[in-house]
Design a protein around this motif. Structure first.
Motif, short mmCIF file in Angstrom:
data_model
loop_
_atom_site.label_atom_id
_atom_site.label_comp_id
_atom_site.label_asym_id
_atom_site.label_seq_id
_atom_site.Cartn_x
_atom_site.Cartn_y
_atom_site.Cartn_z
N LYS A 65 0.78 -1.33 -0.31
CA LYS A 65 0.14 -0.57 0.26
C LYS A 65 1.16 0.91 0.14
CE LYS A 65 -0.31 -1.02 4.70
NZ LYS A 65 -1.72 -1.25 6.15
N VAL A 66 0.22 2.66 0.12
CA VAL A 66 1.08 3.25 -0.47
C VAL A 66 2.21 3.46 0.87
CG1 VAL A 66 0.97 6.05 -0.59
CG2 VAL A 66 -1.07 4.72 -1.93
N GLU A 67 1.43 3.48 1.91
CA GLU A 67 2.52 3.62 3.11
C GLU A 67 3.27 2.91 3.44
OE1 GLU A 67 -1.22 3.38 3.53
OE2 GLU A 67 -1.96 4.97 3.18
N ASP A 68 3.32 1.86 3.00
CA ASP A 68 4.10 0.72 3.25
C ASP A 68 4.54 -0.12 2.04
OD1 ASP A 68 6.02 -1.05 4.26
OD2 ASP A 68 4.29 -2.60 5.73
N SER A 69 5.54 -0.70 1.35
CA SER A 69 5.41 -1.48 -0.06
C SER A 69 5.33 -1.83 -1.39
CB SER A 69 6.12 -2.98 0.84
OG SER A 69 7.08 -2.97 2.03
N LEU A 70 5.20 -0.81 -1.80
CA LEU A 70 4.13 -0.13 -2.50
C LEU A 70 4.52 -1.38 -4.07
CD1 LEU A 70 1.04 0.02 -4.34
CD2 LEU A 70 2.21 2.76 -4.51
#
Length: 460
Positions: free
Chosen positions: A348-353
């Motif tokens: 996700k944008v906040e993590d690991s996209l």
């Protein structure tokens, strides 16, 4: 002894002084002014303050190039910044007389102009005229990278920079060349052994420490401080490009040495893959440019550029990196509109996209990069287990290069970037590769919670 009449002596002295003053005026008019040039005369009735040396030298230079039909344009960041603030006024009132010198009287040591090489002829007459006007000048040459390749490493010398000096001011003329990636390039300024190193304050030049790449520019003619000068039509855009213009050439010499040890794959399959990968990379660049999203070559694609100046034929995909702050929600729709199918969306944008698209049997992997205090990283996800991985890179900046006839960015600190991903033996081909364990910079990063899998592990 006959007495001398004081009035006669006074008259003789007065006449002698007058004759000497007339001689000084004559000498200045016919000798000194001939060396310093006609531009050192006052600009009639416009400036209330004393003219600066910069303005006078710039006027002389513009007169010189105009008389020889050499179309230069201003690329000086300081002057362009001032002009950009008043651009609407300069456009609406092009013939208004200035009340004072606003742009070319900032007491700078150097004023910088540019010249597109293909629209002028290298005639010696302009330099002879420059010398008659009082200019000293030097030419700085370098190898033409457009002629270099795997089969030709010698190159041909071409003019890259000129410096014209008069009084205490210098004009730096940067020569731009068109490259096959549809952009403009200028070379670095390098001094030859026998050149005068005291001729100019080279360290203070805006252009020349390194090669640079710029988008093509439309030009606008304006009148500034009573001088007609061409400038980029959008000065603010040009000024935005300047700090990020550094250009790196492909390392053909090292690539040729590599292929002597490991012969290139010239099979029909390898040739076909490279053709498709090149087309995919061009499509990705065009799509991201439309969105205004910067990107760079990453992973195996970056390794191919740095190691062998080409796409690695057995890599089977194209890899690019994007900083997460440049992510836009409509990026998926834009690639789908361009004809690419979404293959997977991880994280996700906040993590690991991570996004992956498929076009003409070649995969495009987009890795989004995150920044921590002392490093940068991108994430990876194993779909069947939900395991997360993190790939650590030392912090890097971006430079331009030309790759498969495309102007594209790569990490400036390329060796550090490649070594982080592929280790010290990055220059040895490795066809068996496990993305979870082979990279030197991979480390476990936990597991996605099961209740998030529908959002963070999407396969198509």
């Amino acid at each position: 002894m006959q007495r001398i009449n004081k009035n006669v002596v006074l008259a003789i002295l007065t006449a002698t002084s007058s004759l000497f003053l007339l001689f000084q005026l004559y000498y200045f008019k016919y000798y000194i002014s001939a060396k310093t040039g006609p531009a050192f005369s006052k600009f009639k009735g416009s400036f209330t303050s004393q003219e600066s040396t910069q303005w006078r030298v710039v006027k002389n230079f513009l007169s010189l190039v105009s008389s020889h039909n050499v179309p230069v344009y201003l690329v000086d960041s300081l002057v362009l910044g001032l002009l950009d603030k008043d651009l609407e006024q300069l456009r609406s009132s092009p013939d208004s007389a200035p009340s004072k010198c606003q742009y070319f009287c900032n007491h700078a040591d150097v004023t910088t102009f540019a010249l597109l090489d293909k629209i002028w002829e290298h005639k010696g007459s302009i330099f002879r005229s420059a010398e008659k006007m009082g200019f000293q000048w030097q030419k700085y040459e370098g190898r033409d990278p457009r002629l270099e390749g795997m089969d030709n490493l010698s190159g041909t010398e071409i003019p890259l920079h000129y410096i014209f000096k008069m009084a205490s001011h210098m004009i730096h003329l940067v020569v731009f060349y068109e490259r096959s990636g549809n952009y403009l390039w200028h070379g670095p300024l390098r001094l030859k052994r026998n050149m005068d190193r005291k001729f100019s304050p080279f360290r203070r030049l805006q252009f020349g420490r390194h090669a640079g790449a710029y988008n093509r520019v439309e030009l606008l003619l304006v009148r500034a401080d009573g001088l007609k000068v061409q400038i980029p039509k959008d000065p603010s855009q040009f000024l935005k490009e300047m700090p990020h213009s550094k250009f790196l050439e492909c390392r053909y010499k090292e690539a040729r040495s590599f292929f002597q040890l490991y012969p290139d794959d010239i099979s029909l399959e390898g040739i076909e893959f490279r053709k498709k990968a090149k087309s995919l990379l061009h499509m990705a660049a065009s799509t991201l440019e439309t969105l205004g999203i910067p990107f760079w070559l990453s992973s195996g694609t970056c390794l191919g550029w740095y190691r062998q100046c080409n796409i690695i034929p057995y890599s089977k995909d194209v890899d690019i990196g994007i900083f997460i702050q440049d992510y836009q929600p409509d990026i998926i729709a834009a690639f789908q509109k361009a004809g690419l199918a979404l293959k997977h969306k991880f994280g996700k944008v906040e993590d690991s996209l991570e996004l992956s698209f498929l076009g003409d049997d070649v995969k495009l992997d987009i890795f989004f990069f995150y920044e921590d205090d002392d490093h940068m990283w991108n994430g990876g996800t194993q779909a069947k287990s939900g395991k997360k991985y993190k790939y650590l890179f030392p912090k890097f900046t971006l430079c331009w290069t030309e790759f498969v006839e495309l102007k594209v960015q790569v990490p400036c600190e390329t060796l550090n970037y490649v070594e982080a991903n592929y280790g010290k033996n990055w220059d040895v081909p490795l066809k068996i590769w496990d993305w979870k364990s082979s990279p030197s910079n991979v480390q476990p990063n936990g597991v996605w919670p099961v209740d998030e899998w529908d959002n963070v592990i999407q396969l198509y």
